[in-house]
Design a protein around this motif. Sequence first.
Motif, PDB file in Angstrom:
ATOM      1  N   HIS A 245       0.853  -1.189   0.000  1.00 15.15           N
ATOM      2  CA  HIS A 245       0.000   0.000   0.000  1.00 15.15           C
ATOM      3  C   HIS A 245       0.887   1.236   0.000  1.00 15.15           C
ATOM      4  O   HIS A 245       1.869   1.311   0.749  1.00 15.15           O
ATOM      5  CB  HIS A 245      -0.912   0.008   1.222  1.00 15.15           C
ATOM      6  N   THR A 246       0.531   2.200  -0.831  1.00 14.35           N
ATOM      7  CA  THR A 246       1.330   3.413  -0.942  1.00 14.35           C
ATOM      8  C   THR A 246       0.462   4.547  -1.466  1.00 14.35           C
ATOM      9  O   THR A 246      -0.569   4.302  -2.115  1.00 14.35           O
ATOM     10  CB  THR A 246       2.526   3.198  -1.882  1.00 14.35           C
ATOM     11  N   THR A 247       0.871   5.774  -1.207  1.00 14.87           N
ATOM     12  CA  THR A 247       0.145   6.934  -1.732  1.00 14.87           C
ATOM     13  C   THR A 247       0.665   7.368  -3.092  1.00 14.87           C
ATOM     14  O   THR A 247       0.093   8.245  -3.726  1.00 14.87           O
ATOM     15  CB  THR A 247       0.247   8.121  -0.758  1.00 14.87           C
ATOM     16  N   ALA A 248       1.764   6.776  -3.550  1.00 14.60           N
ATOM     17  CA  ALA A 248       2.360   7.143  -4.848  1.00 14.60           C
ATOM     18  C   ALA A 248       2.841   5.891  -5.565  1.00 14.60           C
ATOM     19  O   ALA A 248       3.587   5.088  -4.987  1.00 14.60           O
ATOM     20  CB  ALA A 248       3.522   8.112  -4.652  1.00 14.60           C
ATOM     21  N   LEU A 249       2.420   5.722  -6.811  1.00 15.81           N
ATOM     22  CA  LEU A 249       2.837   4.541  -7.568  1.00 15.81           C
ATOM     23  C   LEU A 249       4.348   4.511  -7.791  1.00 15.81           C
ATOM     24  O   LEU A 249       4.935   3.448  -7.983  1.00 15.81           O
ATOM     25  CB  LEU A 249       2.098   4.498  -8.904  1.00 15.81           C
TER      26      LEU A 249
END
Length: 311
Positions: free
Chosen positions: A261-265
């Motif tokens: 899970h991350t806020t930026a690819l």
Amino acid sequence: MTASVTSGTYDLDTRILEELRIDGRIGRNELAAKLGVSRPTVSKRLNVLLTAGPVHVVGIVHPSTIGLEALAHVSISVDQPVRQVAARVAALSDIPYVSLTSGRYPLIAEIRTPGPQQLAAALDRIRSIDGVRDTNTLFYSDLIIDIGKPEQASVATIDALDMRLLTVLQEDGRASYAALATAAGTSPGTARIRVLRLIDEGIVRISALSKPGQADTEYAVGFGVRTSGRISGLTPLIAELPGLRFLAATIGRFDAVGTIHTTALEDVVATLDTLRALRPVLEVDSWVHLVRVKERYSNTPALPLTREEVS
């Protein structure tokens, strides 16, 4: 002025959600103190998020703790519109997770059942759904990191009262002690003591999950790994990857499967590069979870209990 207020509300909501993911039962006073805003402001935004917002707060329990020992990850190809097929798969009670994904398979589901016979029956039900063309199954040989990271607990450490409390918390992680007591048939004081013990020992993790169909504030990227040598030597290294929230050793076309899970690819690119660079890794495949159709971990089968229930 309006744009500024809207932006400020969004930022506050995001910060509240971050705290709820860490501790879903955090009190309003503590939340206000952590975020540096007034209690009325926090209370108002929290009420909105919990009633009409993109998340729900639930208790997450390791599947083996509640008698679910046979688990599998199923990739599904379809010959009908994928949303229609996904809805049919999601209607099955032993399927806690369904997601529309990018890549070779447009649909992924997870099965959690008490034993291998029930798992085989669940797979048969999936295969017989109208629109399912093919399935590819990964059987979990070891669930290393589950969503929420609850601890595995033996049946000897929990009794019938604990199980009733866990059942309520799986539906509503912020249920009041009075509501928990009523549902479990005990006193609020006993409910409080029991729940705090279950949380302190990691048997249940209270966390905010995004509601299916809602736009997430972060990306979820799944991956599968093939390796040389023993998978047990690799999984501790994978477990250290940033943003990793799920990891299982598997039997099938991959030796391990996980979710980042991350806020930026862009962060995913770096993480997958790190994964590929690990010496035992032969191959890494990845897919993006585009839309979560179902995420519900509250199916709790009856357990044989080994110690007397105490109040």
